[in-house]
Every structure is written in structure tokens, then in C-alpha cells.
Write an enzyme that holds these catalytic residues in place. Structure first.
Site, mmCIF file in Angstrom:
data_model
loop_
_atom_site.group_PDB
_atom_site.id
_atom_site.type_symbol
_atom_site.label_atom_id
_atom_site.label_comp_id
_atom_site.label_asym_id
_atom_site.label_seq_id
_atom_site.Cartn_x
_atom_site.Cartn_y
_atom_site.Cartn_z
ATOM 1 C CG ASP A 79 42.864 32.375 43.078
ATOM 2 O OD1 ASP A 79 43.834 33.147 43.093
ATOM 3 O OD2 ASP A 79 42.032 32.304 44.013
ATOM 4 C CB SER A 125 40.742 55.249 40.862
ATOM 5 O OG SER A 125 40.060 54.666 39.789
ATOM 6 C CG ASP A 184 44.406 37.137 43.582
ATOM 7 O OD1 ASP A 184 43.707 37.027 42.560
ATOM 8 O OD2 ASP A 184 45.291 36.317 43.885
#
Length: 795
Positions: A323, A248, A320
Site C-alpha cells: 500500500d 502461473s 494486495d
């Protein structure tokens, strides 16, 4: 002879009756944009004006009536899309599409989205406005479901209509959250490369954060197993009938940088193209509330919106929040796994997936303290090495619905900030501007720290606890900027700067768009709506010309053939603009693909190389790799007696590119126009059936733009030389607080998902040309161009 004539007459009459019946049937499927209907749970007369682009403007005496009306009109235009959206997270696509969607269902059923949804609903205050307004919206949806015409897709596929429930809203938001993530594509791949090739190859990829890149500035008050894993996850996401979120742009400039002395807000979220398009626009006005919003299918509160006081939008943070952990089974009991405190039992639940025209499939979902085991989805992972997926979304109480309510009902800047703080996953940049002159952005997401030696871009050790998060950060440590001294805020999915003495791990896109945005915003202090409209359609790369400059400084011009030299000349004269009539983008993108292929495929193999191209990492290394005079990746390991240099690979790639384009497009370089190879088609799930394609799909069209320009027309590299655009601006919005009622926007195709509606694709040509239409808020103007649907209480 008379008998024959009678037969012909009878056949003709039958055909006429069939034709008339068909016309009546298809007309009955069109949305009702005028007339009068009665709905239960409506307390007072409510009026819906559908403007000249089919966008509903809902005028109600209270918010509950408005939300009931919204649910009804949303369903009549997008019920098919809503049906698909609610089925993804719980794993129910196979019920309607059969076994081809079984992998998707098995994957999503394991993620725990539905279980997280149930927990969130249990904690939701049933006396809250969030709950009451959501139920009112569902009442409207279900009344259309019960009394409105059945969409043609339901009939063709044979879907039984089922009432929508609160859990469907949460499941839609869960799928949206997962579609933002990149770890599932990247972490297993990097682990494969590390295991297969070693640390030297990994280090030379430059996967760590580069502090010298353009940062968003803050201001505050086994090999085979893992290879299969990433391949199958990519396959699952690409097979989804509903598009994922990709990237975006957004920027908001303060009054000091505009000609009007008011804030101007711009936003264009990048999402995979589909038909119908993602957003459903709706304008709601009541005595105590007004908002022009953009809704996901099945979600009552808009993710994007504005009124006369403020505007908000979003980009993907790209942090992030997923995991992968390699767990360790008990040596003699496979029902237990190792933890820092000894062995614990796997949590196991059984789920049943219904499959159209086939037997039900039963799966056992095993989970550890980190999350669900992915082995059964990725069936080549060794049973002795379970891989668990840890996802922030399922770790914490889901407050996304409350967050969207809080943001969409804000009265001050601090309300939007509060809403942003309630979003733990997905990671979002919440962009903000208001009529008071404030500009801001907040990175929303639950961020966390690991020990310094832990690299979350690889499969982590689940047994020892050493790789577990050591701290979850307070929202005050998230990246943000509020009324910064440089007088604008922006986001282009690039790495944000820090305010917590750490750079936040993520899967950020390269600096290309960010560099261009800053390059345009920084020197100019007289922005207006028209210049913003030009900027949001900008197709010039800030980075590609520098890559070409580097290339031509390395290669030997005189060593190439005449046509290759002509291609080099075209590239050297290029300013980075990606218009449909330009030739340079065709040469450049072919060369980029072959340069990457010649650099990385010999070590990775074709499958892993293709997977690399599906990650953001591949975009990041385009510019960085060419800067490296010496790199372990340059040598082609398939040539035993030679050690290739950077010059060798780049020169070879250019020659191969020209040869390939000559074969594809002819030897006359002047005819290699970008629009011939760069096209966009908006695909409906039923458009894969040849007989239905022309009725449901929209396009294809030649399209300007390219990867990582502001007008981001995203495509995957492949050997075909064709660049089928699969993602881009899901809407382009510009809100000028000096003239809010004339703020502008556009959708990729149209407001309606009903193929019999005149608003199914009435914006497509405008979108392709970079044009806009008003987001109307003036009631008198709305009435002049609209049809009227009266909704009355059903007594």
C-alpha cells in the site's frame, strides 16, 4: 621472397597457437560433468550423475554432503545468474553495469529488503537444520567460486568474485517477493486516473471484484507526480537483468478423475523469459531424504519439487500486500511527519551505491511507520507530499527460508500446510498432491483488513491512521481447499472465493485461463499423463470467441470493405486457438490493441495509456468494457462535436486494424500467420551487445500461444504489430503418482547457464514444440544415460 615466406610461416604459427590457446581456454570454462574432485566439508564420497540433459542427480550419505555438492554444481552452471540475483535487492548492479542501473539500485536500496534480511538472520537458530544445510550449500558455492573456472561474463565485464553469504540467500528471496507484486504498477495509476478524470471514469473501469467471475473455490476442514511514479517504477522493473514472476497455472486432480486411480499434478509458473532460464533442477537422494527440486539461483531449498510420496508447486496469489501512503510533513520541521499520536521523527539512514567508472552515489533513505519514502526515487513527487510504501514483506519476520525447508522436507500433507502458513509475502498459492490420494491448495500470505470505506487500490491517507490495517488475519482465514468434493484444485491467478466472509483485495488476472481450466477438467474423469500434457500446452482461449461474437453483434457487416469483411469472416470462424499458422490471432490481437487505444488513450494520454497496458487491469477490462452499451469511456473527447458510441469505436478499430495489417503484412489475409508476428527470444544480459547477441541469446522462434491461454505466451501490446513474447511457462511439470519415475517436465532453454555447455539450450526446440523429457528418479536408468562426477573429502 624467402623473408616474406618466413613472415607468413611465423604469422600462421602464431594464429595456430592463438587458436589452440583459445580452444583450450574456452574448453576450460565448460562445466565439469565427469571426473573426480575433492571438496572441504564433505564427510563421505558423494556421487553426482549428470543425465542426458545435464541435470545433476546427487547421491550422498547425508544431507549436509548433498547440499555441499548441490552448491558446487549449481554454481558451476549458474554462477553468473547467482551473482546478478544477489546484487538486486541491496542495490549493487551499478557496480558492474555502471550508471544505467543506478535507478534500479536506488529503488531497491530503499525498499528495506537487506535490512529485513539481516533481522531474519539474527533470529535464525544457528543450531537448526535450516541454518546448517544453508551453510553447507554456501560452502559448495564458495568452493567453486574459489577453485572453479571464472565464467566468461565475469571476465567480459570485469567482476571480482566475492564469497556468497547467508544474507545473499535472503536478499534473493526478497527480490523474488517484490517481483510478484502488482500494487506498485497499479495503485499510483488508479490514483492518477481518479485525480485527473474523476470517480465516474474509475467506477466505469470496474476495479472492484466481480463476484460473478470464475472464482477459485474454497473448501476447508497529484496527477503529474503519481503518473511519473508509476512510469518510473515500470521502467525500473523492466530494466532489471533478472526476470520478475508474472503469473502461473496449476491444477491437481484426485484419483476419482484419473484413469489410473492416482493423483496427477500439473504446474507451470509464468515468469519473464531470460537466458539462463529461471529454474535449476536437481535430484538429491540420501538414506533418509529424496527430492527432485527446482531451485532459484542462490537458494538452497527448492520452490517446486516432488518425490515418490508428494508433489508441490506454486502460482502467484496476486493478493494486495503493498500500500502507498501520502504522509504529511510538520509545517515547520521537514524532519518530522504527522501520525495519529502527534508528530514523529523520520527514520533516516545513509547508503552508498558504488557505480562502475563513476563516483559513488550517497542516498538518504527516509522511512515512516508505514515504510520507506519513495520521493527520491520518483523525483517528481512533491517534497511537501511524501509517499511511503508499506509492504508486508518488511513488516513481519521473514520465514521464507524456514518455510521452503519445511515444505521440501515434508513427510505428510500437514507439513506442507505448515510451511505455507509461514509465508507472509509474497502471496503464493501452494499446490499439493500425494501418493495417498490427497489434493489441496493453500493461499500463503499475511492477509489483512482495513475499514470498509478504505480502497487499497489508491494512495491512502497516512497521517490520520484511518486508512491503516485494522486486523491481520490468521492463516486459517486464508483461501484454501483440501480434498474438495469436486475432486480437483486449481489456480490461474484468478480471484479466490472466500472463507472469511470477505473477498480478498488483489490484482487478479481475468477469468480466461481459469475458465478454460475448469471447462476442461470438470467433465472428464479419465485423465492421464498424456492428456494432461496436451492440456498444459493448450492454446485455446475460452473468452476470445465470445468477445468476437459480441463484436459482430454490434457492428454493421455491410458497412465494411471487402477485405474488412474477410477479416470479420476469419474472426467469426475462429475457435480461439492460437497456433503459429492461424490467421485469426493476428487480426484479433491487433484489433484488441486498437480497441483499447481508441477507448482509453484520448482521456488518459499516451503515457498513462501505455502504463495501463502494463497492468493486469488492462487484461481484465478487455471483455468487460465491450459488454457496456453506455460507458463514459466510449466517447472520443478529441472530437468536439460528436459523441462516439460503442459501435463507433469498435467499428473504427476494426477498420484501422485491417488497414494496419495490410500495411505490415500485405493485403492477402491468408498470409497473416500468427507465427510471423508472435516470437520468442531468450535474452541474456550481455545479448544487448550486438557482437555478443548470437553467442548468448537463444532464438528468436515463432511461438504458439497468446495472452491468457493455458500455454500463456505473454506480450505487451504496442503499435508495432509485433508481439515479442516476454514471459510464459518457466517450466511445465506433470507428476503422475501411478508412475512417478516417468513424470515429465521441460525447461525453456536448458539446465546450464554456461554458454559453453552443451546443455545451454538443448531443450529450447522441445519446449517450443510442447514436448517433454523425463524427470528421472530411477537410479539404474540415471546411470545408463549419465556422466559421473565423484566428489571426495578433502583431507
Amino acid at each position: 621472397m624467402r623473408t616474406f615466406k618466413k613472415v607468413l610461416i611465423i604469422i600462421s604459427l602464431l594464429l595456430v597457437f592463438v587458436l589452440i590457446g583459445g580452444v583450450i581456454y574456452f574448453n576450460s570454462l565448460k562445466p565439469s560433468y565427469s571426473g573426480s574432485i575433492k571438496l572441504e566439508n564433505i564427510t563421505k564420497k558423494t556421487t553426482v550423475y549428470f543425465d542426458d540433459y545435464g541435470i545433476p542427480h546427487i547421491y550422498a550419505e547425508n544431507q549436509l554432503d548433498a547440499m555441499t555438492a548441490l552448491g558446487y554444481v549449481h554454481a558451476q552452471d549458474r554462477l553468473w545468474q547467482m551473482e546478478l540475483m544477489r546484487r538486486i535487492a541491496p542495490g549493487r548492479l551499478s557496480e558492474i553495469f555502471g550508471g544505467k542501473m543506478l535507478k534500479n539500485d536506488m529503488f531497491f536500496a530503499r525498499l528495506g529488503i537487506e535490512e529485513a534480511s539481516k533481522k531474519s538472520i539474527e533470529k535464525l537458530d544457528k543450531n537448526s537444520d535450516v541454518y546448517k544445510l544453508s551453510i553447507a550449500y554456501l560452502n559448495g558455492v564458495n568452493q567453486f567460486l574459489k577453485n572453479g573456472p571464472t565464467p566468461i561474463e565475469f571476465t567480459l565485464i570485469g567482476i571480482e568474485k566475492e564469497p556468497f553469504q547467508l544474507i545473499d540467500i535472503y536478499n534473493v528471496m526478497g527480490y523474488m517477493s517484490f517481483s510478484f507484486a502488482m500494487a506498485q504498477k497499479t495503485d499510483p495509476l488508479l490514483s492518477v486516473i481518479k485525480e485527473k478524470l474523476g470517480n465516474q471514469y474509475i467506477n466505469d473501469l470496474g476495479i472492484d471484484i466481480n463476484p460473478n467471475t470464475v472464482l477459485i473455490k474454497n473448501s476447508k476442514p497529484t496527477v503529474e507526480s503519481l503518473s511519473s511514479m508509476v512510469y518510473q517504477i515500470n521502467e525500473i522493473m523492466s530494466n532489471s537483468p533478472i526476470p520478475p514472476f508474472i503469473g502461473s497455472n496449476s491444477w491437481v486432480v484426485s484419483p476419482k478423475k484419473t484413469s489410473t486411480g492416482n493423483v496427477i499434478f500439473a504446474n507451470d509458473p509464468h515468469i519473464a523469459y531470460s537466458q539462463p532460464a529461471v529454474w535449476y533442477e536437481a535430484h538429491i537422494s540420501t538414506p533418509n531424504y529424496e527430492l527432485y527440486g527446482y531451485h532459484l539461483a542462490g537458494v538452497p531449498f527448492p520452490l517446486l519439487g516432488h518425490n515418490r510420496d508428494f508433489a508441490y508447486g506454486l502460482t502467484m496469489f496476486e493478493n494486495d500486500d503493498i500500500d502507498f501512503y501520502k504522509e504529511e510533513n510538520h509545517p515547520t520541521n521537514s524532519n518530522k511527519y504527522k501520525t495519529p499520536n502527534g508528530y514523529e521523527d523520520y527514520i533516516t539512514i545513509t547508503k552508498t551505491i558504488k557505480v562502475k567508472d563513476a563516483k559513488d552515489v550517497t542516498i538518504n533513505v527516509k522511512s515512516t511507520r508505514h515504510g520507506p519514502i519513495m520521493n527520491d526515487v520518483v523525483n517528481t513527487i512533491s517534497e511537501t507530499a511524501p509517499i511511503a510504501m508499506s509492504w508486508v514483506f518488511t513488516k513481519f519476520e521473514g520465514k521464507m527460508l524456514n518455510a521452503l525447508y519445511t515444505i521440501s522436507r515434508a513427510t505428510e500433507m500437514k507439513d506442507v500446510k505448515k510451511g505455507a502458513s509461514m509465508i507472509y509475502a509474497p502471496g503464493l498459492n501452494i499446490m499439493y498432491g500425494d501418493a495417498k490420494g490427497n489434493v489441496a491448495w493453500w493461499a500463503a500470505g499475511k492477509l489483512y483488513k482495513n475499514k470498509p470505506n478504505v480502497n487499497r487500490k489508491f494512495i491512502l491517507d497516512g497521517a490520520s491512521g484511518e486508512d491503516d490495517p485494522i486486523e491481520y488475519l490468521n492463516f486459517s482465514n486464508n483461501p484454501m481447499a483440501e480434498n474438495p468434493s469436486w475432486n480437483y484444485v486449481y489456480s490461474a491467478n484468478n480471484q479466490p472465493d472466500t472463507i472469511a466472509n470477505m473477498l480478498y483485495p488483489g490484482y487478479y488476472l481475468p477469468e480466461d485461463r481459469a475458465k478454460r481450466i475448469v471447462e476442461l477438467l470438470e467433465p472428464k474423469n479419465n485423465w492421464n499423463k498424456q492428456t494432461m500434457a496436451a492440456m498444459i500446452n493448450d492454446v485455446t482461449s475460452a473468452v476470445s470467441p465470445s468477445i468476437i461474437k459480441k463484436l459482430t453483434s454490434i457492428i454493421d457487416f455491410n458497412s465494411f470493405t471487402k477485405n474488412e469483411q474477410r477479416a470479420i469472416d476469419v474472426l467469426q470462424l475462429w475457435n480461439g486457438s492460437n497456433t503459429t499458422d492461424a490467421v485469426a490471432p493476428t487480426i484479433y490481437n491487433k484489433w484488441i490493441y486498437i480497441y483499447l487505444k481508441n477507448t482509453f488513450e484520448d482521456e488518459l494520454g499516451s503515457e498513462l495509456f501505455t502504463q495501463l497496458l502494463n497492468t493486469h487491469l488492462s487484461k481484465r477490462i478487455i471483455a468487460s468494457q465491450i459488454e457496456k452499451d453506455s460507458s463514459i469511456w466510449w466517447d472520443d473527447i478529441t472530437t468536439k462535436n460528436n459523441i462516439e458510441t460503442r459501435k463507433d469505436i469498435l467499428s473504427k478499430s476494426l477498420s484501422e486494424s485491417v488497414a494496419s495489417l495490410e500495411k505490415q503484412l500485405g493485403k492477402n489475409i491468408t498470409t497473416w500467420n500468427w507465427g510471423k508476428v508472435h516470437t520468442l527470444e531468450h535474452k541474456h544480459p550481455l545479448g544487448t551487445i550486438a557482437a555478443l547477441k548470437n553467442y548468448f541469446n537463444v532464438g528468436p522462434f515463432p511461438i504458439k500461444g497468446a495472452n491468457e491461454v493455458i500455454n500463456n505466451s505473454i506480450f505487451n501490446f504496442n503499435n508495432s504489430g509485433l508481439y515479442n513474447v516476454n514471459a510464459g511457462s518457466s517450466t511445465r511439470r506433470i507428476i503422475d503418482f501411478s508412475d512417478v519415475e516417468n513424470s515429465i517436465s521441460i525447461l525453456p532453454t536448458g539446465e546450464s547457464g554456461n554458454p559453453f555447455s552443451k546443455h545451454y539450450k538443448d531443450q529450447a526446440k522441445m519446449y517450443n514444440k510442447g514436448e517433454f523429457r523425463k524427470m528421472k528418479m530411477n537410479k539404474d536408468e540415471i546411470i545408463r544415460v549419465s556422466t559421473k562426477l565423484m566428489i571426495e573429502p578433502k583431507r
